[in-house]
Design a protein around this motif. Sequence first.
Motif, PDB file in Angstrom:
ATOM      1  N   GLY A 270      61.375  42.345  44.443  1.00 47.93           N
ATOM      2  CA  GLY A 270      60.741  41.866  45.662  1.00 47.93           C
ATOM      3  C   GLY A 270      59.395  42.496  45.943  1.00 47.93           C
ATOM      4  O   GLY A 270      58.664  42.043  46.817  1.00 47.93           O
ATOM      5  N   ALA A 271      59.052  43.550  45.186  1.00 49.43           N
ATOM      6  CA  ALA A 271      57.753  44.206  45.332  1.00 49.43           C
ATOM      7  C   ALA A 271      56.858  43.988  44.128  1.00 49.43           C
ATOM      8  O   ALA A 271      55.776  44.560  44.050  1.00 49.43           O
ATOM      9  CB  ALA A 271      57.953  45.710  45.549  1.00 49.43           C
ATOM     10  N   MET A 272      57.279  43.146  43.204  1.00 48.83           N
ATOM     11  CA  MET A 272      56.575  43.007  41.931  1.00 48.83           C
ATOM     12  C   MET A 272      55.293  42.189  42.068  1.00 48.83           C
ATOM     13  O   MET A 272      55.045  41.529  43.075  1.00 48.83           O
ATOM     14  CB  MET A 272      57.469  42.313  40.900  1.00 48.83           C
ATOM     15  CG  MET A 272      57.682  40.845  41.176  1.00 48.83           C
ATOM     16  SD  MET A 272      58.673  40.037  39.910  1.00 48.83           S
ATOM     17  CE  MET A 272      58.806  38.400  40.611  1.00 48.83           C
ATOM     18  N   MET A 273      54.496  42.211  40.995  1.00 48.65           N
ATOM     19  CA  MET A 273      53.449  41.227  40.742  1.00 48.65           C
ATOM     20  C   MET A 273      53.898  40.411  39.539  1.00 48.65           C
ATOM     21  O   MET A 273      54.249  40.977  38.499  1.00 48.65           O
ATOM     22  CB  MET A 273      52.113  41.907  40.450  1.00 48.65           C
ATOM     23  CG  MET A 273      50.996  40.926  40.111  1.00 48.65           C
ATOM     24  SD  MET A 273      49.358  41.716  39.942  1.00 48.65           S
ATOM     25  CE  MET A 273      49.579  42.678  38.439  1.00 48.65           C
ATOM     26  N   GLU A 274      53.906  39.084  39.678  1.00 54.34           N
ATOM     27  CA  GLU A 274      54.305  38.203  38.589  1.00 54.34           C
ATOM     28  C   GLU A 274      53.099  37.382  38.146  1.00 54.34           C
ATOM     29  O   GLU A 274      52.351  36.871  38.977  1.00 54.34           O
ATOM     30  CB  GLU A 274      55.445  37.283  39.015  1.00 54.34           C
ATOM     31  CG  GLU A 274      56.010  36.464  37.857  1.00 54.34           C
ATOM     32  CD  GLU A 274      57.345  35.814  38.184  1.00 54.34           C
ATOM     33  OE1 GLU A 274      58.069  35.453  37.240  1.00 54.34           O
ATOM     34  OE2 GLU A 274      57.662  35.665  39.381  1.00 54.34           O
ATOM     35  N   VAL A 275      52.922  37.249  36.836  1.00 54.53           N
ATOM     36  CA  VAL A 275      51.709  36.652  36.270  1.00 54.53           C
ATOM     37  C   VAL A 275      52.109  35.489  35.383  1.00 54.53           C
ATOM     38  O   VAL A 275      52.916  35.644  34.456  1.00 54.53           O
ATOM     39  CB  VAL A 275      50.919  37.701  35.452  1.00 54.53           C
ATOM     40  CG1 VAL A 275      49.585  37.106  34.972  1.00 54.53           C
ATOM     41  CG2 VAL A 275      50.687  38.962  36.270  1.00 54.53           C
ATOM     42  N   GLY A 276      51.531  34.306  35.662  1.00 55.89           N
ATOM     43  CA  GLY A 276      51.861  33.118  34.891  1.00 55.89           C
ATOM     44  C   GLY A 276      51.083  33.016  33.583  1.00 55.89           C
ATOM     45  O   GLY A 276      51.610  32.522  32.591  1.00 55.89           O
ATOM     46  N   TYR A 277      49.828  33.462  33.585  1.00 54.47           N
ATOM     47  CA  TYR A 277      49.005  33.494  32.373  1.00 54.47           C
ATOM     48  C   TYR A 277      47.782  34.334  32.683  1.00 54.47           C
ATOM     49  O   TYR A 277      47.409  34.555  33.845  1.00 54.47           O
ATOM     50  CB  TYR A 277      48.580  32.100  31.925  1.00 54.47           C
ATOM     51  CG  TYR A 277      47.686  31.374  32.910  1.00 54.47           C
ATOM     52  CD1 TYR A 277      46.305  31.577  32.949  1.00 54.47           C
ATOM     53  CD2 TYR A 277      48.236  30.495  33.853  1.00 54.47           C
ATOM     54  CE1 TYR A 277      45.500  30.941  33.876  1.00 54.47           C
ATOM     55  CE2 TYR A 277      47.435  29.858  34.786  1.00 54.47           C
ATOM     56  CZ  TYR A 277      46.074  30.085  34.794  1.00 54.47           C
ATOM     57  OH  TYR A 277      45.278  29.480  35.724  1.00 54.47           O
ATOM     58  N   VAL A 278      47.148  34.819  31.641  1.00 49.44           N
ATOM     59  CA  VAL A 278      45.801  35.403  31.714  1.00 49.44           C
ATOM     60  C   VAL A 278      44.969  34.668  30.675  1.00 49.44           C
ATOM     61  O   VAL A 278      45.429  34.450  29.549  1.00 49.44           O
ATOM     62  CB  VAL A 278      45.813  36.921  31.407  1.00 49.44           C
ATOM     63  CG1 VAL A 278      44.388  37.465  31.370  1.00 49.44           C
ATOM     64  CG2 VAL A 278      46.659  37.663  32.419  1.00 49.44           C
ATOM     65  N   ALA A 279      43.748  34.249  31.055  1.00 48.00           N
ATOM     66  CA  ALA A 279      42.941  33.432  30.154  1.00 48.00           C
ATOM     67  C   ALA A 279      41.465  33.758  30.305  1.00 48.00           C
ATOM     68  O   ALA A 279      41.009  34.145  31.385  1.00 48.00           O
ATOM     69  CB  ALA A 279      43.159  31.939  30.428  1.00 48.00           C
ATOM     70  N   GLN A 280      40.729  33.567  29.203  1.00 51.02           N
ATOM     71  CA  GLN A 280      39.276  33.742  29.211  1.00 51.02           C
ATOM     72  C   GLN A 280      38.640  32.515  28.570  1.00 51.02           C
ATOM     73  O   GLN A 280      39.118  32.033  27.549  1.00 51.02           O
ATOM     74  CB  GLN A 280      38.883  35.016  28.458  1.00 51.02           C
ATOM     75  CG  GLN A 280      37.394  35.322  28.491  1.00 51.02           C
ATOM     76  CD  GLN A 280      36.704  35.016  27.174  1.00 51.02           C
ATOM     77  OE1 GLN A 280      37.209  35.369  26.107  1.00 51.02           O
ATOM     78  NE2 GLN A 280      35.546  34.386  27.217  1.00 51.02           N
ATOM     79  N   TYR A 281      37.566  32.020  29.195  1.00 51.03           N
ATOM     80  CA  TYR A 281      36.900  30.793  28.788  1.00 51.03           C
ATOM     81  C   TYR A 281      35.402  31.048  28.616  1.00 51.03           C
ATOM     82  O   TYR A 281      34.842  31.990  29.194  1.00 51.03           O
ATOM     83  CB  TYR A 281      37.058  29.711  29.858  1.00 51.03           C
ATOM     84  CG  TYR A 281      38.462  29.352  30.249  1.00 51.03           C
ATOM     85  CD1 TYR A 281      39.068  28.198  29.775  1.00 51.03           C
ATOM     86  CD2 TYR A 281      39.192  30.155  31.145  1.00 51.03           C
ATOM     87  CE1 TYR A 281      40.354  27.849  30.175  1.00 51.03           C
ATOM     88  CE2 TYR A 281      40.470  29.813  31.531  1.00 51.03           C
ATOM     89  CZ  TYR A 281      41.046  28.657  31.044  1.00 51.03           C
ATOM     90  OH  TYR A 281      42.326  28.313  31.440  1.00 51.03           O
ATOM     91  N   SER A 282      34.748  30.132  27.896  1.00 53.01           N
ATOM     92  CA  SER A 282      33.288  30.159  27.779  1.00 53.01           C
ATOM     93  C   SER A 282      32.760  28.735  27.853  1.00 53.01           C
ATOM     94  O   SER A 282      33.403  27.791  27.380  1.00 53.01           O
ATOM     95  CB  SER A 282      32.872  30.795  26.460  1.00 53.01           C
ATOM     96  OG  SER A 282      31.459  30.836  26.338  1.00 53.01           O
ATOM     97  N   SER A 283      31.583  28.566  28.438  1.00 52.52           N
ATOM     98  CA  SER A 283      30.959  27.240  28.493  1.00 52.52           C
ATOM     99  C   SER A 283      30.316  26.920  27.147  1.00 52.52           C
ATOM    100  O   SER A 283      30.168  27.776  26.277  1.00 52.52           O
ATOM    101  CB  SER A 283      29.886  27.222  29.584  1.00 52.52           C
ATOM    102  OG  SER A 283      28.823  28.069  29.278  1.00 52.52           O
TER     103      SER A 283
END
Length: 283
Positions: A270-283
């Motif tokens: 109940g105190a966590m941080m949950e992460v769905g994805y981490v991503a890096q992009y370039s134009s």
Amino acid sequence: MHFAAYLSLLPLLGTAVSAWDAPSYSGYRLVWADTFAGPSGQLPNENNWNILDGNLGVNNELQTYRRSARNVQTSGGNTLQVVPWKDGSSWTSGRVESKYTFTPQPGRRTMAEAQIRFGGNDIGTKQGIWPAFWLLGDSIRSGTPWPACGELDILETVNGQLTGYGTIHCGVYPGGVCNEPTGRGGTVSIPNQDWQRWRIVWDRTTGDWRSETITWFMNDSQFHQVRGDQINDQTVWTSLTAKPLFFILNVAVGGNWPGYPNDRTLGGYGAMMEVGYVAQYSS
């Protein structure tokens, strides 16, 4: 993280776990992503992440980071859960740092983002809980001190408050062009503890470092921006925009900024941080 220095389970019961692929965006190509595939209760992919183990001795924080799936685990639903726990009078938590690094390129826009939610404990039970999604300059790994290495905090929040902070730290400590130890930051109201997208964009298309920008977004809405001419020091600006950076995800407990947990503070999912994805992009 604010005032930062650097020294180098089980699935969430009773709550549906969502999952995403890193989204596509017009004008950008996906360069790197982790969507945290894997069975429940496993460490994240160690080809992608360094999982810290130990007490870093920074910010007067209480937690000891553990290389343990109790503190940092794949959910089985393509998310990462970073979980602080109180064991007696001691706190443990999780921190992962990407082995992947990237450098925003001249003439391009570079984007980094993550999908994040917070555990469902009542806000009144989160005093001292300090989740963060941020970047450090890779030069810190070869001896450049903080904050000269450069730091970009894409999201921080403290004490369960529904306020997100986006901040840069750079230059010298204390003082300097980044007003250390506070840094240069902006804030945004978070609608709830559920999923939000947090993004930072470097725009280096102008051909002049003075007019380059770094911009923060929550759910596509801008809430902070810094320009090169506001920093007015090319060496410092370069540490934030033209040098390799790596991702960090962690949940700290206590410290100079949030203060310490109180008798109501609860750890666990109940105190966590949950992460769905981490991503890096370039134009």
